[in-house]
Design an enzyme around this catalytic site. Sequence first.
Site, mmCIF file in Angstrom:
data_model
loop_
_atom_site.group_PDB
_atom_site.id
_atom_site.type_symbol
_atom_site.label_atom_id
_atom_site.label_comp_id
_atom_site.label_asym_id
_atom_site.label_seq_id
_atom_site.Cartn_x
_atom_site.Cartn_y
_atom_site.Cartn_z
ATOM 1 N N TYR A 79 0.829 -1.211 0.000
ATOM 2 C CA TYR A 79 0.000 0.000 0.000
ATOM 3 C C TYR A 79 0.861 1.257 0.000
ATOM 4 O O TYR A 79 0.658 2.178 -0.807
ATOM 5 C CB TYR A 79 -0.926 0.002 1.217
ATOM 6 N N LYS B 87 1.265 4.305 -3.012
ATOM 7 C CA LYS B 87 1.006 5.733 -2.832
ATOM 8 C C LYS B 87 2.271 6.555 -3.096
ATOM 9 O O LYS B 87 2.186 7.684 -3.596
ATOM 10 C CB LYS B 87 0.463 6.002 -1.430
#
Length: 245
Positions: free
Chosen positions: A168, A172
């Site tokens: 994750y 990003k």
Amino acid sequence: MAQDKKVALITGANRGIGLETAKQLGELGITVVVGARKLSAAESTAATLKAAGIDAYVVQLDVVNEADRKAAAAFIAEKFGKLDILINNAGVGSVDGFVSVVSQTKDEELQRIFATNLFAVVAVTRELLPLIRKSEAGRIVNLSSILGSNTLHADPTSPIANFKSFAYDASKSALNAYTIHLAWELKDTPIKVNAAHPGWVKTEMGTDAAPMEIPEGAKTSVALALLGADGPNGRFIHLGSELPW
């Protein structure tokens, strides 16, 4: 058909921050196009917005689906002739929470998360950019996270130092890099591209442990969508303050 009102497309707009972003923009008189993976979810959301007096339309937009992306662009082109605001809100989180052993991150986890959080954002934006170029002042907002800040992750005293979920976080970080590169490409146009950290918000992903309510979590996206000509470009923003990449 072209129109004078601003038009905004929000991906993943059927719940959480996406829904609230659509609501706040709509309350300001902006036409909102609700994008959701399932048409029924988009229609239900639009009905709620319309009941509140908001000018809302729907598109089925599973961001990883090429046919959906092309159909959404075709609808906006035919209906409005332009797109003023694109909010790349749709995203997915890690299935193992925010404490993981990076050396054991599976290929499938990386591919699943990057498919939505990076590759789909690039593809959606590429598909819609010709319509954004027709706006007098296009705005692109990429929903990032403070967890994408390599600077803060590298600082053992930072508030996110102990919150590491590699797939994750890396997705990003990569989204932030895309934001910088696209902003540079468009620097000589009226279009502004920025990354938004909404905060830790009480959503399905953020859980009830989060300190921020959803309306506050949407504020950064809304503000970046409405930037004036002198606003930031190619920056990482949370509630008006700049974050380190």
